[in-house]
Design a protein around this motif. Structure first.
Motif, PDB file in Angstrom:
ATOM      1  N   ALA A 364     -24.158  20.936  14.876  1.00 24.89           N
ATOM      2  CA  ALA A 364     -25.213  20.491  13.955  1.00 24.89           C
ATOM      3  C   ALA A 364     -26.513  21.235  14.235  1.00 24.89           C
ATOM      4  CB  ALA A 364     -25.420  18.985  14.074  1.00 24.89           C
ATOM      5  N   ALA A 365     -26.847  21.397  15.524  1.00 30.66           N
ATOM      6  CA  ALA A 365     -28.083  22.099  15.874  1.00 30.66           C
ATOM      7  C   ALA A 365     -27.990  23.587  15.531  1.00 30.66           C
ATOM      8  CB  ALA A 365     -28.406  21.899  17.350  1.00 30.66           C
ATOM      9  N   LEU A 366     -26.787  24.153  15.583  1.00 30.98           N
ATOM     10  CA  LEU A 366     -26.605  25.547  15.129  1.00 30.98           C
ATOM     11  C   LEU A 366     -26.900  25.671  13.638  1.00 30.98           C
ATOM     12  CD1 LEU A 366     -23.253  26.610  16.853  1.00 30.98           C
ATOM     13  CD2 LEU A 366     -25.526  27.521  17.367  1.00 30.98           C
ATOM     14  N   ARG A 367     -26.336  24.739  12.854  1.00 31.75           N
ATOM     15  CA  ARG A 367     -26.522  24.825  11.401  1.00 31.75           C
ATOM     16  C   ARG A 367     -27.997  24.655  11.030  1.00 31.75           C
ATOM     17  NH1 ARG A 367     -21.635  21.702  11.582  1.00 31.75           N
ATOM     18  NH2 ARG A 367     -22.827  19.754  11.387  1.00 31.75           N
ATOM     19  N   GLY A 368     -28.625  23.639  11.620  1.00 31.03           N
ATOM     20  CA  GLY A 368     -30.032  23.397  11.308  1.00 31.03           C
ATOM     21  C   GLY A 368     -30.924  24.519  11.809  1.00 31.03           C
ATOM     22  N   GLY A 369     -30.650  24.998  13.022  1.00 31.89           N
ATOM     23  CA  GLY A 369     -31.468  26.071  13.588  1.00 31.89           C
ATOM     24  C   GLY A 369     -31.348  27.347  12.788  1.00 31.89           C
ATOM     25  N   ALA A 370     -30.132  27.669  12.361  1.00 31.66           N
ATOM     26  CA  ALA A 370     -29.935  28.882  11.561  1.00 31.66           C
ATOM     27  C   ALA A 370     -30.719  28.787  10.259  1.00 31.66           C
ATOM     28  CB  ALA A 370     -28.442  29.076  11.279  1.00 31.66           C
ATOM     29  N   GLN A 371     -30.622  27.645   9.596  1.00 32.68           N
ATOM     30  CA  GLN A 371     -31.352  27.472   8.326  1.00 32.68           C
ATOM     31  C   GLN A 371     -32.855  27.618   8.549  1.00 32.68           C
ATOM     32  OE1 GLN A 371     -30.156  24.120   5.844  1.00 32.68           O
ATOM     33  NE2 GLN A 371     -32.299  23.753   5.310  1.00 32.68           N
ATOM     34  N   ALA A 372     -33.358  26.999   9.608  1.00 32.73           N
ATOM     35  CA  ALA A 372     -34.801  27.022   9.870  1.00 32.73           C
ATOM     36  C   ALA A 372     -35.288  28.405  10.273  1.00 32.73           C
ATOM     37  CB  ALA A 372     -35.146  26.000  10.951  1.00 32.73           C
ATOM     38  N   SER A 373     -34.403  29.229  10.808  1.00 38.12           N
ATOM     39  CA  SER A 373     -34.822  30.552  11.277  1.00 38.12           C
ATOM     40  C   SER A 373     -34.915  31.565  10.141  1.00 38.12           C
ATOM     41  CB  SER A 373     -33.837  31.078  12.322  1.00 38.12           C
ATOM     42  OG  SER A 373     -32.633  31.485  11.699  1.00 38.12           O
ATOM     43  N   GLY A 374     -34.241  31.297   9.024  1.00 37.24           N
ATOM     44  CA  GLY A 374     -34.219  32.279   7.942  1.00 37.24           C
ATOM     45  C   GLY A 374     -33.437  33.529   8.291  1.00 37.24           C
ATOM     46  N   ARG A 375     -32.588  33.438   9.307  1.00 40.09           N
ATOM     47  CA  ARG A 375     -31.794  34.591   9.740  1.00 40.09           C
ATOM     48  C   ARG A 375     -30.306  34.203   9.716  1.00 40.09           C
ATOM     49  NH1 ARG A 375     -32.808  35.826  15.221  1.00 40.09           N
ATOM     50  NH2 ARG A 375     -31.888  37.839  14.761  1.00 40.09           N
ATOM     51  N   PRO A 376     -29.399  35.176   9.607  1.00 38.92           N
ATOM     52  CA  PRO A 376     -27.957  34.859   9.548  1.00 38.92           C
ATOM     53  C   PRO A 376     -27.402  34.557  10.939  1.00 38.92           C
ATOM     54  CG  PRO A 376     -28.288  37.223   9.339  1.00 38.92           C
ATOM     55  CD  PRO A 376     -29.664  36.616   9.407  1.00 38.92           C
ATOM     56  N   LEU A 377     -27.576  33.330  11.375  1.00 41.75           N
ATOM     57  CA  LEU A 377     -27.254  32.927  12.745  1.00 41.75           C
ATOM     58  C   LEU A 377     -26.306  31.736  12.733  1.00 41.75           C
ATOM     59  CD1 LEU A 377     -30.896  32.872  14.225  1.00 41.75           C
ATOM     60  CD2 LEU A 377     -29.273  34.774  14.266  1.00 41.75           C
ATOM     61  N   GLY A 378     -25.960  31.263  13.924  1.00 43.89           N
ATOM     62  CA  GLY A 378     -25.409  29.927  14.080  1.00 43.89           C
ATOM     63  C   GLY A 378     -23.913  29.800  13.960  1.00 43.89           C
ATOM     64  N   ALA A 379     -23.177  30.888  13.809  1.00 45.47           N
ATOM     65  CA  ALA A 379     -21.722  30.770  13.699  1.00 45.47           C
ATOM     66  C   ALA A 379     -21.065  32.072  14.129  1.00 45.47           C
ATOM     67  CB  ALA A 379     -21.320  30.453  12.253  1.00 45.47           C
ATOM     68  N   LEU A 380     -19.900  31.952  14.732  1.00 48.53           N
ATOM     69  CA  LEU A 380     -19.074  33.125  14.988  1.00 48.53           C
ATOM     70  C   LEU A 380     -18.287  33.374  13.708  1.00 48.53           C
ATOM     71  CD1 LEU A 380     -17.908  32.188  18.610  1.00 48.53           C
ATOM     72  CD2 LEU A 380     -19.802  33.681  17.920  1.00 48.53           C
TER      73      LEU A 380
END
Ligand code: ZN
Length: 456
Positions: A364-380
């Motif tokens: 959940a923190a990966l999904r939220g953090g990725a969205q908040a960062s505006g960058r393509p993050l949070g998942a392999l």
């Protein structure tokens, strides 16, 4: 950076743990391949691999004062506002060189503990109070330089800080360095945009309803390029809620939602003091709640209403904010433990699909953090940045672990750091628990801190 591959015996993918996962990335640091059940070879292998965490709220300079405000005043009324007095003294004095040294230390601390990206909520715009004016973006550029030096991803959020209280009160003497308006923030965004690449993004952040008017926030949100993140401190302190009510008759989140269309671009940091309807409105908006449990505990802010927020489908991420901590384990553990202590129950942070607390919190923190960062993050996953952690399979905490148990052991079994290797944007920045520049960065940090504390 160069292209590479890693064969994970077990990897945490968006749908859960999978076995024999080949992860490949290109020389731009982007994941190109995620193949489950791979039977061939790879450039390296690892037992336990999870996505790197996003730290969605940081004030890097505050790393220098972590732990220095832990003595009770004789008046016995220590609170957020008494802490803020020391923060202002640091903020007024820190130079560009010192900020870069402090930020580099922070970023290595963060990387070593599993944060692979940071959102910097940056309000130190001007020069040291009383000295000649620097370029407005110089301090932000120094934080970006420190991030690049250490290899952590960064979303820089220049802060709009125009007044010192509801109703446009003038800035105080300790807030002069934060001074900005919509045009100056947009000029900083524009100037910093030349640095944008796979490792660096630029958004913006109205500081709070105390420090910017709703009209200014609306103008900033409209003028910021589409897709760029917007962050704001929303309701950290009860005194802030009371002041907002006295000024406008509305609580902070309600006042913001009444004036501005809040959507997925937004991250509302410290959504601590929400009523039931506000909690539901935040969840329904698609915006991210930016939770900073170690700082919120340190400052005596209060507890976020996590269970009803999760129940309403709300999105959240974590940040280390004042850097009383710099580990995702500490943030997520405190997030869950605060709720347990308050509700006298266990296993709060789960939903209908994921009943394992550690797995739920991390994903959940990966999904939220990725969205908040505006960058393509949070998942392999292909298309995302190649940001991942290799946990130390030889550590006794992970002895005889099954994949279903690893995140519980990682988050809830003691304080040894289980992060062994860290890949960010396809580059190994932590190997065997060490960063190649950590000794040099630490010695610069010691020198900066000695100067800073001498001047206090
Ligand atoms: Zn903050």
């Amino acid at each position: 950076m160069s292209a590479g591959t890693l064969l994970a015996r077990h990897a945490l993918l968006p749908a859960g743990w999978a076995g024999d996962v080949l992860i490949g990335w290109d020389d731009g640091g982007v994941i190109t391949t995620v193949e489950v059940g791979h039977s061939g070879a790879a450039m390296s292998t690892a037992q336990w691999v999870i996505p790197g965490m996003i730290n969605l709220h940081s004030h890097a300079f505050q790393r220098a004062m972590a732990g220095l405000t832990e003595t009770a005043a004789t008046t016995g009324d220590d609170n957020f506002w008494s802490w803020r007095a020391l923060m202002y003294r640091f903020a007024g004095r820190i130079t560009a060189d010192q900020l870069q040294a402090v930020a580099a230390q922070l970023f290595i601390d963060c990387l070593r503990h599993g944060f692979t990206a940071v959102c910097e909520f940056h309000y130190l715009h001007g020069s040291v109070v009383g000295s000649a004016a620097a370029r407005p973006a110089e301090m932000a550029e120094r934080v970006a330089l420190a991030a690049r030096e250490c290899g952590i991803g960064l979303t820089m959020l220049p802060v709009l800080y125009a007044c010192s209280g509801f109703g446009g009160q003038a800035l105080g003497p300790h807030q002069q360095r934060f001074r900005s308006d919509v045009d100056s923030v947009l000029a900083m965004v524009d100037g910093l945009s030349s640095l944008r690449d796979g490792q660096f993004e630029v958004g913006a952040a109205p500081h709070s309803l105390r420090a910017a008017s709703l009209d200014q926030m609306a103008a900033l949100a409209t003028a910021l390029p589409a897709g760029r993140p917007l962050h704001i401190h929303i309701a950290e302190q009860q005194a802030e809620v009371d002041a907002c009510l006295a000024y406008s008759g509305r609580r902070p989140l309600s006042a913001l939602f009444d004036a501005i269309a809040i959507d997925e671009r937004w991250c509302l940091v410290h959504a601590t003091h929400l009523d039931t309807a506000e909690c539901a409105a935040l969840a329904a908006s698609g915006a991210v709640a930016g939770l900073c449990p170690s700082t919120e505990a340190n400052l005596g802010d209060g507890l976020f209403a996590l269970a009803p927020f999760i129940g309403a489908g709300g999105r959240f991420g974590i940040g280390s904010d004042s850097h009383a901590g710099h580990s995702p384990v500490e943030e997520l553990r405190w997030l869950e433990y605060g709720q347990r202590l308050q509700r006298q129950r266990r296993a709060i942070a789960v939903d209908g699909r994921e009943r394992r607390v550690g797995d739920y919190l991390w994903q959940a923190a990966l999904r939220g953090g990725a969205q908040a960062s505006g960058r393509p993050l949070g998942a392999l996953a292909p298309g995302r940045r190649a940001d991942l952690l290799v946990l130390d399979a030889s550590h006794p905490h992970l002895a005889d672990a099954a994949a279903s148990e690893v995140m519980g052991l990682f988050l809830f079994a003691g304080n040894d750091n289980l992060v062994r290797d860290v890949l960010v944007g396809g580059r190994w920045v932590i190997e065997g628990g060490r960063h190649a520049a950590q000794d040099q960065v630490a010695s610069r940090y010691r020198a900066a801190l000695a100067q800073l504390r001498e001047d206090l």
